[in-house]
Each structure stands twice: as structure tokens, then as C-alpha cells.
Motif scaffolding. Structure first.
Motif, PDB file in Angstrom:
ATOM      1  N   VAL A  45       6.185  -1.151  -4.349  1.00 45.26           N
ATOM      2  CA  VAL A  45       4.935  -1.677  -3.791  1.00 45.26           C
ATOM      3  C   VAL A  45       5.231  -2.280  -2.416  1.00 45.26           C
ATOM      4  N   THR A  46       4.282  -2.150  -1.497  1.00 41.28           N
ATOM      5  CA  THR A  46       4.437  -2.726  -0.164  1.00 41.28           C
ATOM      6  C   THR A  46       3.226  -3.600   0.140  1.00 41.28           C
ATOM      7  N   ILE A  47       3.474  -4.876   0.369  1.00 44.66           N
ATOM      8  CA  ILE A  47       2.404  -5.842   0.629  1.00 44.66           C
ATOM      9  C   ILE A  47       2.718  -6.583   1.920  1.00 44.66           C
ATOM     10  N   GLY A  48       1.761  -6.612   2.853  1.00 48.08           N
ATOM     11  CA  GLY A  48       1.878  -7.475   4.020  1.00 48.08           C
ATOM     12  C   GLY A  48       2.459  -6.839   5.259  1.00 48.08           C
ATOM     13  N   THR A  49       2.650  -5.524   5.271  1.00 53.31           N
ATOM     14  CA  THR A  49       3.065  -4.901   6.517  1.00 53.31           C
ATOM     15  C   THR A  49       1.886  -4.861   7.479  1.00 53.31           C
ATOM     16  N   PRO A  50       2.137  -4.700   8.788  1.00 50.42           N
ATOM     17  CA  PRO A  50       1.044  -4.812   9.764  1.00 50.42           C
ATOM     18  C   PRO A  50      -0.072  -3.799   9.538  1.00 50.42           C
ATOM     19  N   GLY A  51      -1.291  -4.194   9.887  1.00 50.27           N
ATOM     20  CA  GLY A  51      -2.428  -3.292   9.812  1.00 50.27           C
ATOM     21  C   GLY A  51      -2.221  -2.086  10.716  1.00 50.27           C
ATOM     22  N   GLU A  52      -2.809  -0.971  10.319  1.00 54.30           N
ATOM     23  CA  GLU A  52      -2.663   0.263  11.086  1.00 54.30           C
ATOM     24  C   GLU A  52      -3.627   0.254  12.267  1.00 54.30           C
ATOM     25  N   ASP A  53      -3.159  -0.349  13.340  1.00 58.70           N
ATOM     26  CA  ASP A  53      -3.944  -0.498  14.552  1.00 58.70           C
ATOM     27  C   ASP A  53      -3.021  -0.205  15.731  1.00 58.70           C
ATOM     28  N   LYS A  84      -2.756  -6.273 -12.077  1.00 56.07           N
ATOM     29  CA  LYS A  84      -1.747  -5.241 -12.316  1.00 56.07           C
ATOM     30  C   LYS A  84      -1.722  -4.358 -11.073  1.00 56.07           C
ATOM     31  N   ILE A  85      -0.604  -4.372 -10.364  1.00 54.24           N
ATOM     32  CA  ILE A  85      -0.464  -3.630  -9.114  1.00 54.24           C
ATOM     33  C   ILE A  85       0.658  -2.620  -9.323  1.00 54.24           C
ATOM     34  N   ARG A  86       0.300  -1.371  -9.536  1.00 49.37           N
ATOM     35  CA  ARG A  86       1.249  -0.363  -9.959  1.00 49.37           C
ATOM     36  C   ARG A  86       2.075   0.189  -8.802  1.00 49.37           C
ATOM     37  N   TYR A 107      -4.836  -2.085 -10.010  1.00 50.09           N
ATOM     38  CA  TYR A 107      -4.611  -1.173  -8.889  1.00 50.09           C
ATOM     39  C   TYR A 107      -3.636  -0.102  -9.362  1.00 50.09           C
ATOM     40  N   LEU A 108      -4.145   1.118  -9.566  1.00 45.99           N
ATOM     41  CA  LEU A 108      -3.327   2.178 -10.113  1.00 45.99           C
ATOM     42  C   LEU A 108      -2.403   2.776  -9.063  1.00 45.99           C
ATOM     43  N   ARG A 109      -1.491   3.599  -9.498  1.00 44.70           N
ATOM     44  CA  ARG A 109      -0.409   4.133  -8.682  1.00 44.70           C
ATOM     45  C   ARG A 109      -0.912   4.734  -7.364  1.00 44.70           C
ATOM     46  N   GLY A 110      -0.286   4.301  -6.290  1.00 50.97           N
ATOM     47  CA  GLY A 110      -0.525   4.918  -5.001  1.00 50.97           C
ATOM     48  C   GLY A 110      -1.813   4.536  -4.310  1.00 50.97           C
ATOM     49  N   SER A 111      -2.533   3.547  -4.797  1.00 51.38           N
ATOM     50  CA  SER A 111      -3.764   3.146  -4.098  1.00 51.38           C
ATOM     51  C   SER A 111      -3.419   2.300  -2.869  1.00 51.38           C
ATOM     52  N   HIS A 112      -4.347   2.267  -1.915  1.00 54.92           N
ATOM     53  CA  HIS A 112      -4.083   1.606  -0.630  1.00 54.92           C
ATOM     54  C   HIS A 112      -5.252   0.715  -0.242  1.00 54.92           C
ATOM     55  N   ILE A 113      -4.943  -0.545   0.065  1.00 57.11           N
ATOM     56  CA  ILE A 113      -5.929  -1.495   0.570  1.00 57.11           C
ATOM     57  C   ILE A 113      -5.578  -1.788   2.025  1.00 57.11           C
ATOM     58  N   ALA A 114      -6.477  -1.402   2.923  1.00 51.74           N
ATOM     59  CA  ALA A 114      -6.195  -1.471   4.363  1.00 51.74           C
ATOM     60  C   ALA A 114      -6.436  -2.876   4.917  1.00 51.74           C
ATOM     61  N   HIS A 115      -6.125  -3.022   6.183  1.00 53.47           N
ATOM     62  CA  HIS A 115      -6.242  -4.306   6.867  1.00 53.47           C
ATOM     63  C   HIS A 115      -7.687  -4.825   6.855  1.00 53.47           C
ATOM     64  N   ASP A 116      -7.798  -6.125   6.657  1.00 50.37           N
ATOM     65  CA  ASP A 116      -9.080  -6.839   6.721  1.00 50.37           C
ATOM     66  C   ASP A 116     -10.039  -6.493   5.590  1.00 50.37           C
ATOM     67  N   GLY A 122     -11.889  -8.463 -10.865  1.00 47.44           N
ATOM     68  CA  GLY A 122     -12.235  -7.562 -11.959  1.00 47.44           C
ATOM     69  C   GLY A 122     -12.495  -6.131 -11.559  1.00 47.44           C
ATOM     70  N   CYS A 123     -11.872  -5.673 -10.484  1.00 47.95           N
ATOM     71  CA  CYS A 123     -12.091  -4.296 -10.017  1.00 47.95           C
ATOM     72  C   CYS A 123     -11.038  -3.354 -10.599  1.00 47.95           C
ATOM     73  N   THR A 124     -11.383  -2.080 -10.647  1.00 51.39           N
ATOM     74  CA  THR A 124     -10.432  -1.032 -10.998  1.00 51.39           C
ATOM     75  C   THR A 124     -10.344  -0.077  -9.813  1.00 51.39           C
ATOM     76  N   ILE A 125      -9.163   0.015  -9.235  1.00 55.30           N
ATOM     77  CA  ILE A 125      -8.917   0.883  -8.082  1.00 55.30           C
ATOM     78  C   ILE A 125      -7.950   1.963  -8.554  1.00 55.30           C
ATOM     79  N   ALA A 126      -8.446   3.167  -8.775  1.00 52.99           N
ATOM     80  CA  ALA A 126      -7.672   4.200  -9.439  1.00 52.99           C
ATOM     81  C   ALA A 126      -6.631   4.821  -8.509  1.00 52.99           C
ATOM     82  N   SER A 127      -5.811   5.694  -9.075  1.00 50.36           N
ATOM     83  CA  SER A 127      -4.720   6.318  -8.332  1.00 50.36           C
ATOM     84  C   SER A 127      -5.232   7.032  -7.084  1.00 50.36           C
ATOM     85  N   ASN A 128      -4.499   6.840  -5.992  1.00 53.94           N
ATOM     86  CA  ASN A 128      -4.732   7.543  -4.727  1.00 53.94           C
ATOM     87  C   ASN A 128      -6.038   7.160  -4.033  1.00 53.94           C
ATOM     88  N   VAL A 129      -6.664   6.080  -4.437  1.00 49.35           N
ATOM     89  CA  VAL A 129      -7.810   5.573  -3.684  1.00 49.35           C
ATOM     90  C   VAL A 129      -7.308   5.053  -2.341  1.00 49.35           C
TER      91      VAL A 129
END
Length: 243
Positions: A45-53, A84-86, A107-116, A122-129
Motif C-alpha cells: 500500500v502507498t499512502i501520502g505520496t505527492p498528488g499527481e500535479d 480495511k485497506i487492501r 478499500y479493495l485491491r488496487g483502488s486509488h484515492i487521488a489528491h484532495d 462506511g464506503c466500499t471502494i472495489a478493486s481497480n476503482v
């Protein structure tokens, strides 16, 4: 309870951890970041790297916490509790506000939450979202596998988005959206039923949920379960230009 951090994980400067978190092999968490209690964070898992800008610096954030933009408040990542952050999930730092993940989500395998982005509880963010930057996902939303959100999109509370959908505009509260581009196909009756609403109440809310009428003013919302009533009122009162 103490945190259980695999020896191959990298916890950078400026990272604050609560208690009873599990952090798996080869995970990288870069500061500034604040993480609550009881999260399960899998391997790679990767958390906190710079936003893609393109216009912003890309420092070695795992060595030293970036200072952020002094002209804006809210740089970094905040994560709540009991998520749960897969494996292979990625979460980027904010550029003008904190990238925020609430509590009790999956957060299922391989999902991505972008900057900002802001993802509520209580959300479900499925694989590859994949989310574009600046999105807002309200509580209880469910994004199906390989869903893609355009930047600055809002997904309403309790909404369901079908797998492989391309979301380019707002998805309403407790609706179902599917397709490319995603279109609303109905009301999330199952989700509302699970929250304790009967058929008559769902039918009464239907015109509002579909965006065809104002919220019923006969006290119906106040008779709903307290958490649902609060959520519906907040959605109804939101600034319409937030997305």
C-alpha cells in the motif's frame, strides 16, 4: 493495543499513528499523515505520496515530510479508524485540502484515492476503482469494480455505481448509476431497506431522490432513523457547486 508494523514497511517523517493498526510488508506511508485506530493496511500500500500535479514538486516524502503549500491549509492525508485497506491501494496527498478517508470503509485491491479527495464513512471502494482529484464520496457509497471517477465528481450518500462505469457528473443520494458515461437507472431500494425504510417511505422519497421534487416537508425525514435523517438533510443542504 500496539501497532503491528512489518519490518519491511516504510513509515516516513510526519506520520502519526493511532493504536492497533496492522501495516503489511513493503507498504510506504509518507507524511504529513494522520491515521486513526484499528486499521488493517495490507502489503504494498502507498499512502501520502505527492498528488499527481505536473506543477508541483515531487520530494522524497518517505525521507522527510514535505512542508506543503504555505498559502493553503490542509496539506497531507488523514485516515480514520477501522478501515480495511487492501494490497496495492494508493492514496495521494492533498494540494489545497487534506486528502481525507473516513472510518469503517473497505478499500479493495488496487483502488486509488487521488489528491484532495474526501471519502466519508462506511464506503466500499472495489478493486481497480480510480478517482480523479478533488472528488467527494459521501457516506455509505459503493463503487463497483473498475469504476472511474472524473476529477471533481460528487457521489451521494448510499449511492451504488455499477462496475466499469465512467462517472463524469454527480451521482445522487441513494441512486444507482451505471454505464459509460454513467447514468442514473433507479433508486437504491436495497440500500434504503437495509437502513430500515419500508416500501411506502422509499416511494415517498423517490421523487426527491430522482431530482424531480423537493424534500418532503411533512416531517417524514424527521421520522427516519437519526443517522439517515442527518445524512439526507446534509445532502439536501449541500452547496450545489461543490463538485
Amino acid at each position: 493495543m500496539a501497532n503491528r508494523i512489518h519490518p519491511t514497511a516504510v513509515i516516513g517523517a510526519g506520520v502519526e499513528l493511532g493504536d492497533d493498526n496492522v501495516i503489511g510488508p513493503y507498504t510506504v506511508i509518507a507524511g504529513p499523515a494522520r491515521i486513526g485506530d484499528g486499521n488493517w493496511i495490507g502489503p504494498h500500500v502507498t499512502i501520502g505520496t505527492p498528488g499527481e500535479d505536473r506543477t508541483r514538486e515531487h520530494p522524497a516524502a518517505w525521507d522527510a515530510a514535505p512542508t506543503g503549500d504555505p498559502d493553503h491549509d490542509g496539506h497531507g492525508v488523514v485516515i480514520g479508524s477501522r478501515n480495511k485497506i487492501r494490497e496495492y491501494v494508493s492514496v495521494h496527498q492533498g494540494t489545497w485540502r487534506t486528502t481525507t478517508i473516513g472510518s469503517d470503509s473497505y478499500y479493495l485491491r488496487g483502488s486509488h484515492i487521488a489528491h484532495d479527495c474526501v471519502v466519508e464513512d462506511g464506503c466500499t471502494i472495489a478493486s481497480n476503482v480510480i478517482t480523479g482529484g478533488h472528488c467527494h464520496i459521501w457516506s455509505g457509497a459503493n463503487l463497483g469494480m473498475s469504476t472511474v471517477l472524473h476529477q471533481r465528481v460528487t457521489v451521494g450518500p448510499g449511492a451504488m455505481v455499477g462496475m466499469s462505469s465512467a462517472v463524469r457528473k454527480e451521482v445522487g443520494a441513494f441512486t444507482i448509476a451505471v454505464g459509460n458515461p454513467a447514468r442514473t437507472t433507479g433508486v437504491n431500494v436495497v440500500g434504503l431497506s437495509r437502513r430500515g425504510l419500508d416500501e411506502a417511505t422509499i416511494e415517498a422519497l423517490g421523487p426527491w431522490l430522482k431530482g424531480k421534487a423537493e424534500l418532503p416537508g411533512d416531517g417524514l425525514v424527521d421520522r427516519l432513523p437519526a443517522d439517515l435523517s442527518t445524512l439526507i438533510k446534509a445532502w439536501d443542504a449541500r452547496p450545489r457547486d461543490e463538485h
